[in-house]
Design an enzyme around this catalytic site. Sequence first.
Site, PDB file in Angstrom:
ATOM      1  N   SER A 127      30.202   6.821  -2.512  1.00  0.00           N
ATOM      2  CA  SER A 127      30.172   7.919  -3.404  1.00  0.00           C
ATOM      3  C   SER A 127      30.199   9.274  -2.499  1.00  0.00           C
ATOM      4  O   SER A 127      29.533   9.383  -1.575  1.00  0.00           O
ATOM      5  CB  SER A 127      29.008   7.800  -4.242  1.00  0.00           C
ATOM      6  OG  SER A 127      28.681   8.929  -5.044  1.00  0.00           O
ATOM      7  N   TYR A 152      19.114   5.611  -5.686  1.00  0.00           N
ATOM      8  CA  TYR A 152      20.501   5.424  -5.794  1.00  0.00           C
ATOM      9  C   TYR A 152      21.373   5.938  -4.593  1.00  0.00           C
ATOM     10  O   TYR A 152      22.143   5.104  -3.877  1.00  0.00           O
ATOM     11  CB  TYR A 152      21.287   5.766  -7.180  1.00  0.00           C
ATOM     12  CG  TYR A 152      22.585   5.585  -7.220  1.00  0.00           C
ATOM     13  CD1 TYR A 152      23.401   4.522  -7.244  1.00  0.00           C
ATOM     14  CD2 TYR A 152      23.408   7.107  -7.048  1.00  0.00           C
ATOM     15  CE1 TYR A 152      24.894   4.634  -7.206  1.00  0.00           C
ATOM     16  CE2 TYR A 152      24.718   7.004  -6.995  1.00  0.00           C
ATOM     17  CZ  TYR A 152      25.474   5.874  -7.065  1.00  0.00           C
ATOM     18  OH  TYR A 152      26.910   5.973  -7.015  1.00  0.00           O
ATOM     19  N   LYS A 156      23.684   3.919  -1.121  1.00  0.00           N
ATOM     20  CA  LYS A 156      24.964   4.363  -0.860  1.00  0.00           C
ATOM     21  C   LYS A 156      24.969   4.716   0.814  1.00  0.00           C
ATOM     22  O   LYS A 156      25.869   3.967   1.388  1.00  0.00           O
ATOM     23  CB  LYS A 156      25.789   5.460  -1.534  1.00  0.00           C
ATOM     24  CG  LYS A 156      25.983   4.751  -3.179  1.00  0.00           C
ATOM     25  CD  LYS A 156      27.116   3.709  -3.129  1.00  0.00           C
ATOM     26  CE  LYS A 156      27.100   3.280  -4.479  1.00  0.00           C
ATOM     27  NZ  LYS A 156      27.776   1.599  -4.457  1.00  0.00           N
TER      28      LYS A 156
END
Length: 345
Positions: A127, A152, A156
């Site tokens: 992302s 989160y 990544k």
Amino acid sequence: MKKKILITGGTGYIGSHTTVELIEAGFEAIIIDNLYNSDADVINNIFKITGVRPHLEVLDLCDKENLKRFIGQNKDISAVIHFAAFKAVGESVIKPLDYYRNNLLSLINLLEVMKHFAISNLVFSSSCTVYGQPEKLPVTEDTPLQPATSPYGNTKQIGETIIKDTTISDINVKAISLRYFNPIGAHPSALIGELPRGIPENLVPYLTQTGYGLRDELKVFGNDYNTPDGSCIRDYLHVVDLAKAHVVAIERLTAGRNKANYEVFNLGTGRGVSVFEAIKSFEHVSGKKLKYKVVGRRAGDIEKIWADPSFANKELGWKTLSSLDEAMKTAWDWEKFIRQKKQQL
Ligand code: UD1
């Protein structure tokens, strides 16, 4: 013989669109999903679109023994695309351990089992969140990463590091991380799309639900940013364009056309769009006036970010084809489709 591709999280939003594109490009797709945030019915809709029903193995990647059993039955897998992960930014702040355990344990299990069965090609769903608020725009793959602003986002960043280190330690492993900007929209058939559980966190599902009358009004999170109209800027790309990039990445790896064992690509349009522009696009394609109210900034939001996709354009021969309005139109069609379907049930 068709090449067999394993898609983890293949019934999810981006996973389901990618499964369709893989099947249409002539691959055999098999899916692992724990259905935590998706619906098995997606398989029926993939069948309606492609005429092919991909195998769905309902399995949690944190369950390594079962993962090993399943992959052991599919040793001829040519490559894996790893989508399966928790993805709600706000929730990750409240439940960080759930996010770290789920997103990282599943990745480690997957890499270990792939190694065990000598499956060497991996495409990872990353992302643009890894860039934080970059100092220079647009963002290239060389733009320095900033500390993650949520657990989160951190999963990544750590996920990319785990994969990169694995490719360094084992020259047989080849991986591509795809850093998505903001995927929106749905398949033009309106048979698959984004299915947020509960109140959507992301802009476009909130917008379409408000347009449909499910929500009273959209809250615009801040109009005092240092941007032309004061609202945040993102790079919204059509999910079908994004899905096609995975096919190209898989073709690159399985044909051995990769130039390094670990590669990273930004996937975006290269165009920044503000929240107010997104609202205008929705109003244009739906013919509806959207009710919205400007409220305070959302904690952790990045002011502006958009991609420089030229590396993906050049190296992958990939670029986005759909405009914002086209993508928004498919999001709206999908919203209407699922609401009508729910009424029929
Ligand atoms: C976030 C994550 C991204 C993740 C993506 C999908 C960060 C910094 N970003 O993206 O990594 O991949 O979600 O889950 O972690 N907005 C409103 N009102 C709303 C909703 C959103 O004004 O009701 C605005 C936001 O302030 C933002 C823009 O719309 O400016 C887009 O928001 P959103 O769709 O949530 O995506 P990101 O925050 O960019």
